[in-house]
Design a protein around this motif. Structure first.
Motif, short mmCIF file in Angstrom:
data_model
loop_
_atom_site.label_atom_id
_atom_site.label_comp_id
_atom_site.label_asym_id
_atom_site.label_seq_id
_atom_site.Cartn_x
_atom_site.Cartn_y
_atom_site.Cartn_z
N HIS A 1 0.60 -0.83 -0.49
CA HIS A 1 0.18 -0.50 -0.43
C HIS A 1 0.64 1.46 -0.12
O HIS A 1 0.56 2.39 -1.02
N LEU A 2 1.62 1.50 0.76
CA LEU A 2 2.56 2.71 1.59
C LEU A 2 3.25 2.81 -0.36
O LEU A 2 3.61 3.43 -1.09
N TYR A 3 4.07 1.25 -0.61
CA TYR A 3 4.71 1.21 -2.00
C TYR A 3 3.60 2.14 -3.38
O TYR A 3 4.27 3.04 -4.09
N ARG A 4 2.83 1.77 -3.67
CA ARG A 4 1.59 1.89 -4.49
C ARG A 4 1.68 3.38 -4.45
O ARG A 4 1.84 4.95 -5.27
N HIS A 5 1.78 4.55 -3.12
CA HIS A 5 0.65 5.86 -2.65
C HIS A 5 2.91 6.16 -2.97
O HIS A 5 2.64 7.30 -3.63
N LEU B 1 22.18 -1.85 7.17
CA LEU B 1 21.42 -0.46 7.07
C LEU B 1 20.14 0.75 6.45
O LEU B 1 19.17 1.06 6.75
N LEU B 2 20.32 -0.53 5.30
CA LEU B 2 19.37 -0.07 4.19
C LEU B 2 17.61 -1.50 5.00
O LEU B 2 16.60 0.01 4.75
N TYR B 3 18.11 -2.03 6.01
CA TYR B 3 16.83 -2.07 6.65
C TYR B 3 16.55 -1.38 7.99
O TYR B 3 14.68 -1.23 7.69
N ALA B 4 17.86 -0.50 7.89
CA ALA B 4 17.21 -0.05 9.32
C ALA B 4 16.26 1.86 8.56
O ALA B 4 15.44 2.17 9.03
N ILE B 5 17.36 1.82 7.19
CA ILE B 5 16.70 2.67 6.42
C ILE B 5 15.23 2.87 6.41
O ILE B 5 14.06 3.83 6.35
N ALA B 6 15.38 1.35 5.40
CA ALA B 6 13.31 1.10 5.40
C ALA B 6 13.11 1.39 6.52
O ALA B 6 11.75 1.31 6.58
N ALA B 7 12.56 0.59 7.40
CA ALA B 7 12.60 0.46 8.85
C ALA B 7 11.96 2.00 8.78
O ALA B 7 10.51 2.08 10.07
N SER B 8 12.36 3.28 9.44
CA SER B 8 12.70 4.12 9.38
C SER B 8 11.38 5.03 9.00
O SER B 8 10.47 5.66 8.77
N VAL B 9 11.53 4.29 7.02
CA VAL B 9 10.25 4.95 6.53
C VAL B 9 9.31 4.20 6.83
O VAL B 9 7.79 5.16 6.60
N LEU B 10 8.72 2.76 7.23
CA LEU B 10 7.57 2.32 7.12
C LEU B 10 7.31 2.80 8.76
O LEU B 10 5.91 2.60 8.66
N LYS B 11 8.37 3.28 9.68
CA LYS B 11 7.62 3.77 10.85
C LYS B 11 6.58 4.59 10.27
O LYS B 11 5.49 5.43 10.80
N ARG B 12 6.81 5.74 9.88
CA ARG B 12 5.90 6.83 9.14
C ARG B 12 4.86 6.47 7.89
O ARG B 12 4.50 7.76 7.33
N LYS C 1 1.62 5.58 7.06
CA LYS C 1 0.21 6.68 8.36
C LYS C 1 0.56 7.62 7.45
O LYS C 1 -0.14 7.96 6.88
N LEU C 2 1.44 8.15 8.04
CA LEU C 2 1.42 9.76 7.85
C LEU C 2 1.87 10.39 6.46
O LEU C 2 1.47 11.45 5.61
N ILE C 3 2.57 9.33 5.72
CA ILE C 3 3.03 9.57 4.38
C ILE C 3 2.26 9.20 3.19
O ILE C 3 2.00 10.36 2.02
N ILE C 4 1.49 8.16 3.44
CA ILE C 4 0.57 7.99 2.81
C ILE C 4 -0.78 8.89 2.78
O ILE C 4 -2.12 9.07 1.86
N GLU C 5 -1.40 9.23 4.00
CA GLU C 5 -2.59 10.30 4.22
C GLU C 5 -2.66 11.75 4.15
O GLU C 5 -3.21 12.54 3.67
N LYS C 6 -1.42 12.61 4.78
CA LYS C 6 -0.82 13.33 4.22
C LYS C 6 0.06 13.87 3.15
O LYS C 6 -0.33 15.03 2.97
N TYR C 7 1.12 13.55 3.21
CA TYR C 7 1.87 14.03 2.11
C TYR C 7 1.57 12.79 0.68
O TYR C 7 1.61 12.46 -0.23
N SER C 8 2.20 14.59 -0.54
CA SER C 8 1.42 14.22 -1.61
C SER C 8 2.54 14.59 -3.02
O SER C 8 2.27 14.86 -3.83
N ARG D 1 11.54 15.86 3.34
CA ARG D 1 11.18 16.51 4.64
C ARG D 1 11.43 16.14 5.47
O ARG D 1 12.09 16.28 6.31
N GLU D 2 10.15 15.34 5.98
CA GLU D 2 10.00 14.33 6.61
C GLU D 2 11.27 13.67 7.19
O GLU D 2 11.15 13.31 8.49
N CYS D 3 11.52 13.22 6.50
CA CYS D 3 12.88 12.51 7.07
C CYS D 3 13.90 13.06 7.49
O CYS D 3 14.81 12.30 8.08
#
Length: 547
Positions: free
Chosen positions: A417-421, A487-498, A500-507, A514-516
């Motif tokens: 879902h996040l990837y499609r967004h 490191l790359l799994y940690a980076i992905a984890a930091s994005v996945l943690k956000r 909901k914010l990315i899907i609902e608010k960022y266009s 800026r969020e990252c």
């Protein structure tokens, strides 16, 4: 069903309602017994549920209940001749799950970064240490000679342009005579010895802050692209060789890089062209290194008391030894730190001329010099670090794009879902985590958090170098295999943690960027590693197959 124990008697109550509850008033010891048994029952239920669902508990979630690898534990890992008892397996497991106590980092890091082999003895390491010191000293001599030649060339050019008719013998003597340098020790480890040299530098304001934009990252001149070979992004089994364009002859005199090439030499001679271009690039690297060094932050100071209390005299002598300028606004400890960065980064630019120097490398070196006080030891640890990280600084950016692709794949497999967004925003290439990849979370984490993350990452890489694969880890609770891409799994984890914010608010991708960038100072490194480890457990094999 509830079980009660009253004064040695056992009663069982099934169902609810009155009767028993109204007839019996339990004594205080019964309440304690009920509470204890309820706790046991709850733990059993949790264990049973996890067992049935097959979930693996990440070792990182237990980190706060464990201490980092202590000095006592560290010493117990060695045999009488200074060799790891089991080839370093236990050592890597402890670092991987606990980190390293700050007091022994200076001893531990050379093993994690491949300076010392995990199967080496103490005697063998002493020999290696001596050899590595000499190699570093040779690189520093080359840096000084090149700088001396360049300064002499600038002085002569200035005299020529201003029509100066006076005696220029002193200038020529300064640039062509090396006898004064030959009578002193070749060693230049700024942590123990600083020598003042008469050096002048032309100012070059060309420096661009690393802000997550690839187009602004490179700070070398355009011609330096010719130095890039078409080497693959995979780790090389051999270290980069010191460039021959800078090598000395046996009698100690090097070729003059400022002399024009003989006109009889064909212009198609790639060796001559590469030599001249490399000399120009090194001059550019020298200027940029000095600009970046004086801008280095002071976050490391509290972690290195010995360097934090350096005297102003010693600090300024160190700065003069490497030709550092514009540092009067800095405290002595920051001047000293900047001088060390210059010395080591210059040496690395010679050691690995394909990469040379690029902005962001000083961010990676700064924590190493804060922990390791000897320049030659810090240099070789940095070399070990850069064996993997050097691909972040290639002009063709093949290494960066490969890593961004892996982050994208992790997100795609884990959260469609996040990837499609992200696809909708044309951000599926994950370019918004560019900065995290380039400087390995250095800008997003505090100094101590950065060291913790890097140590765990280095332990994984050391395990892979030593051939310690899945079988060794499967016998313990942390079942995830070591990976080069933690490191790359940690980076992905930091994005996945956000998500909901990315899907609902960022266009737009700019908003995600800026969020990252705003994550700086907001991350819990052990929670981050917890999430990264969970991703490794569930996705590692799938991602590896896709690559």
């Amino acid at each position: 069903m509830l079980l009660f124990i009253f004064n040695g008697l056992t009663r069982i109550q099934v169902g609810g309602g009155g009767g028993f509850w109204s007839a019996v008033s339990p004594p205080p010891n019964a309440i304690v017994a009920v509470t204890a048994l309820a706790g046991v029952a709850l733990l059993a239920a949790v264990f049973y549920t996890n067992a049935r669902t097959g979930r693996l508990k990440s070792p990182w979630s237990r980190r706060k209940r464990k201490q980092a690898l202590s000095p006592q534990q560290w010493r117990s890992l060695f045999t009488s001749d200074g060799k790891f008892c089991d080839g370093g397996v236990k050592f890597l497991k402890k670092v991987r799950s606990r980190g390293v106590d700050p007091s022994i980092r200076v001893e531990v890091w050379p093993f994690l970064l491949g300076v010392y082999d995990l199967n080496s003895t103490k005697e063998e390491r002493e020999i290696i240490r001596t050899q590595k010191r000499k190699e570093y000293e040779k690189l520093r001599r080359e840096c000084r000679r090149l700088l001396k030649r360049r300064n002499g060339s600038l002085k002569l050019k200035e005299i020529s342009e201003t029509g100066y008719s006076g005696d220029s013998g002193s200038v020529l003597q300064d640039t062509d005579t090396s006898s004064s340098e030959d009578v002193v020790s070749a060693r230049e480890s700024l942590s123990s010895e600083e020598r003042s040299q008469d050096a002048e530098y032309s100012d070059d304001p060309s420096s661009i802050l690393l802000d997550g934009n690839a187009s602004s990252r490179r700070t070398t001149n355009a011609d330096s692209s010719a130095l890039n070979s078409e080497s693959s992004d995979s780790d090389s089994s051999e270290d980069p060789e010191v460039i021959h364009a800078f090598s000395c002859s046996e009698d100690g005199e090097e070729n003059n890089p400022d002399e024009a090439p003989n006109e009889n030499i064909p212009l198609t001679n790639t060796e001559v062209r590469d030599k001249l271009r490399a000399t120009e690039d090194f001059a550019t690297w020298q200027r940029i290194i000095r600009l970046d060094a004086v801008r280095a932050n002071s976050e490391w100071i509290t972690y290195c008391p010995s360097q934090a209390t350096v005297s102003e005299v010693r600090a300024r002598r160190s700065a003069e030894a490497v030709g550092l300028k514009d540092y009067d606004h800095l405290e002595p400890c920051r001047i000293f730190h900047a001088a060390r960065l210059v010395a080591i980064l210059e040496a690395y630019a010679l050691y690995d001329p394909e990469i040379g120097y690029c902005q962001g490398m000083s961010d990676l070196l700064s924590p190493i010099t804060a922990v390791i006080t000897e320049d030659h030891e810090a240099f070789w640890c940095f070399v070990g670090f850069m064996k993997k990280a050097r691909h972040n600084f290639r002009l063709d950016e093949v290494g960066i794009r490969r890593q961004l692709s892996i982050v994208s794949k992790i997100i795609k497999v884990k959260d469609s879902h996040l990837y499609r967004h992200l696809e909708k925003l044309q951000a599926e290439d994950c370019f918004f985590v560019y900065r995290m990849v380039v400087v390995l979370f250095r800008r997003e984490l505090s100094f101590e958090q950065t060291l913790c993350l890097w140590e765990v990452m280095w332990a994984d890489q050391a395990a892979i170098r030593a051939g310690i694969g899945k079988s060794a880890w499967s016998r313990i609770r942390q079942r995830a295999p070591p990976t080069d891409d933690l490191l790359l799994y940690a980076i992905a984890a930091s994005v996945l943690k956000r998500r909901k914010l990315i899907i609902e608010k960022y266009s737009s991708m700019d908003e995600i960027l800026r969020e990252c960038n705003s994550m700086a100072g907001q991350l819990d490194v052990w929670k981050l590693l917890d999430d990264a480890h969970d991703l490794v457990v569930t996705l590692h094999d799938k991602i590896e197959r896709s690559l």
